[in-house]
Design an enzyme around this catalytic site. Structure first.
Site, mmCIF file in Angstrom:
data_model
loop_
_atom_site.group_PDB
_atom_site.id
_atom_site.type_symbol
_atom_site.label_atom_id
_atom_site.label_comp_id
_atom_site.label_asym_id
_atom_site.label_seq_id
_atom_site.Cartn_x
_atom_site.Cartn_y
_atom_site.Cartn_z
ATOM 1 N N ASN A 19 0.826 -1.085 0.018
ATOM 2 C CA ASN A 19 0.112 -0.055 -0.139
ATOM 3 C C ASN A 19 0.913 1.187 0.010
ATOM 4 O OD1 ASN A 19 -1.765 2.135 0.321
ATOM 5 N ND2 ASN A 19 -2.815 1.242 2.136
ATOM 6 N N ARG A 84 -2.460 -2.048 -3.682
ATOM 7 C CA ARG A 84 -3.692 -1.151 -3.415
ATOM 8 C C ARG A 84 -3.543 0.118 -4.518
ATOM 9 N NH1 ARG A 84 -5.071 3.424 0.805
ATOM 10 N NH2 ARG A 84 -7.296 3.589 0.227
ATOM 11 N N HIS A 173 -12.682 2.906 -0.440
ATOM 12 C CA HIS A 173 -12.600 2.094 0.630
ATOM 13 C C HIS A 173 -13.198 0.766 0.385
ATOM 14 C CE1 HIS A 173 -12.508 5.440 3.607
ATOM 15 N NE2 HIS A 173 -11.547 5.042 3.691
ATOM 16 N N ARG A 234 -11.015 15.957 6.564
ATOM 17 C CA ARG A 234 -11.683 16.117 5.346
ATOM 18 C C ARG A 234 -13.175 16.560 5.779
ATOM 19 N NH1 ARG A 234 -10.610 10.813 2.641
ATOM 20 N NH2 ARG A 234 -8.365 10.503 2.409
ATOM 21 N N GLU A 377 -8.262 -5.283 4.984
ATOM 22 C CA GLU A 377 -8.025 -4.780 3.719
ATOM 23 C C GLU A 377 -6.894 -5.507 3.163
ATOM 24 O OE1 GLU A 377 -8.433 -0.443 5.115
ATOM 25 O OE2 GLU A 377 -8.953 -0.213 3.339
#
Ligand code: AMP
Length: 391
Positions: A19, A84, A173, A234, A377
């Site tokens: 990742n 990823r 996601h 965010r 993940e």
């Protein structure tokens, strides 16, 4: 250089998951024979003082760390590398074996994900240089959302402009929403096709999804990961006219607004910290700004839960995952409070238990289950990668 040639033997059951972010590279080495995690780590502060120089140096460090433990990139047991990749646009709707052409396709998507895709691409390029013979697979954050119907993914703007510039909801996601929605079905003792679930992925980034019978039908993130829930830094949803107002009245240029909304908003913007643990400590000390940040965060979450209940019609489970969702009993309790009329009843004791596995936190009387499912993940990426690499 083609990623399609395999030189590893039939006993190769290990997958390295990379990742590669803008300033860090996270990795996990998994054995797919038993899902065992053999190694994991992170190289941080890439290009910053005190850190390694660049992504090449970071990947070399990953490779050295693995080699030290006898698990090097040259190991014959390594079957493939899974990467990823944040944005797959409309072109990549599933895990994809990386070729030069695929890499060029990911590069074409950089304008849609200028903060993320370049770092993912660098990770892929460097790993291919280190092991050009090994199958390498891109697993996209957007892919699970490719099934969202047009009524839910199209923005109500001029259609020709939207089509020309690829402006639509993509969602992110996805590997987490895919894994968690399946694991929730398993916890319910049913097949994914039999259940409708709302997944709340609440980490530093946060998103919700509505999954009907194993198929994603709506999600809170949009063209980019900025839309939707309140996140660590965010803003999530806001009136797009806020952007015009900031430009015309506050005199900010587009990059300053981008940075304000992506990096200095959300919990951080509301109260000065983006970590929900610290917000909890401050709330306990009667800090009003921290309390307000928590309240704004939870209010937004409840809006999406309500919206997705209406989208799905029938909901079997609301599922919390990621750093906040897995660990903050206070967020879960506040998000689910007063929803008895919708058949949602939390069990305060179950909710308060600190545990690591997938579990129910709803009362037996709750007709909609509420569950906590730790996201995995990397395991999901490794499974996708292994399945594709084996052909
Ligand atoms: P993630 O992006 O999934 O790694 O989640 C990171 C976020 O999880 C952190 O920024 C924290 O706000 C939150 N978090 C982690 N542990 C806890 C905890 N025990 N209680 C509340 N929030 C937590």
């Amino acid at each position: 250089m083609s990623g399609g040639t395999r030189t590893s033997g039939p006993a190769a059951t290990r997958v390295l998951v990379i990742n590669s972010g803008s300033s860090s590279v996270k990795y996990q080495l998994l054995d797919m024979a038993d899902d065992e995690r053999l190694a994991s780590g992170v190289v941080e502060r890439i290009g910053e003082p005190g850190g390694v120089a660049d992504h090449m140096a970071a990947l070399r460090q990953v490779s050295a760390e693995l080699a030290e433990r006898g698990l090097g990139l040259d190991s014959p047991e390594l079957a493939a590398v899974g990467h990823r990749v944040v944005h797959g646009g409309t072109r990549f709707t599933g895990p994809t074996l990386i070729t030069d052409q695929v890499l060029a396709g990911i590069e074409e998507l950089v304008p849609l994900a200028p903060l993320h895709n370049p770092a993912n691409i660098t990770g892929i390029k460097v790993t291919r240089e280190l092991r050009p013979d090994l199958p390498q697979v891109a697993v996209f954050d957007t892919a699970f959302h490719a099934t969202i119907p047009e009524a839910a993914h199209r923005y109500a703007i001029d259609a020709a402009t939207a089509d020309r510039y690829g402006i639509r909801r993509y969602g992110f996601h996805g590997t987490s929403h895919a894994y968690v929605s399946r694991a929730a079905a398993e916890l319910l003792g049913k097949a994914p096709a039999e259940v409708n679930v709302i997944v709340l992925h609440l980490g530093n980034g946060a998103s919700a999804s509505a999954v009907r019978g194993g198929v994603c039908v709506d999600t809170s993130m949009g063209l980019t990961p900025l839309e939707g829930l309140v996140m660590g830094t965010r803003s999530g949803d806001l009136d797009p006219a806020v952007v015009f107002h900031l430009a015309r009245v506050a005199g900010l240029d587009i990059d300053a607004i981008d940075s304000l909304l992506n990096k200095k908003s959300g919990l951080l913007g509301l109260c000065g910290v983006n970590d929900m643990r610290e917000i909890g400590h401050r709330m306990a000390a009667d800090d009003e700004r921290a309390q307000l940040a928590f309240d704004v965060y939870v209010h937004r979450l409840r809006r999406y839960v309500g919206a997705f209940m209406a989208v799905l019609g029938r909901v079997d489970a609301v599922v919390f995952t990621a750093g906040v969702g897995e660990n903050s009993a206070a967020v879960r309790a506040a998000a689910m409070a007063g929803l008895e009329g919708f058949g949602i009843v939390l069990d305060p004791e179950r909710n308060a238990v600190r545990a690591s596995g997938a579990r129910f936190v709803s009362a037996d009387s709750s007709s909609v289950a509420v569950a906590v499912v730790p996201t995995q993940e990397e395991l999901e990426i490794a499974r996708d990668t292994y399945a594709l690499a084996r052909g």
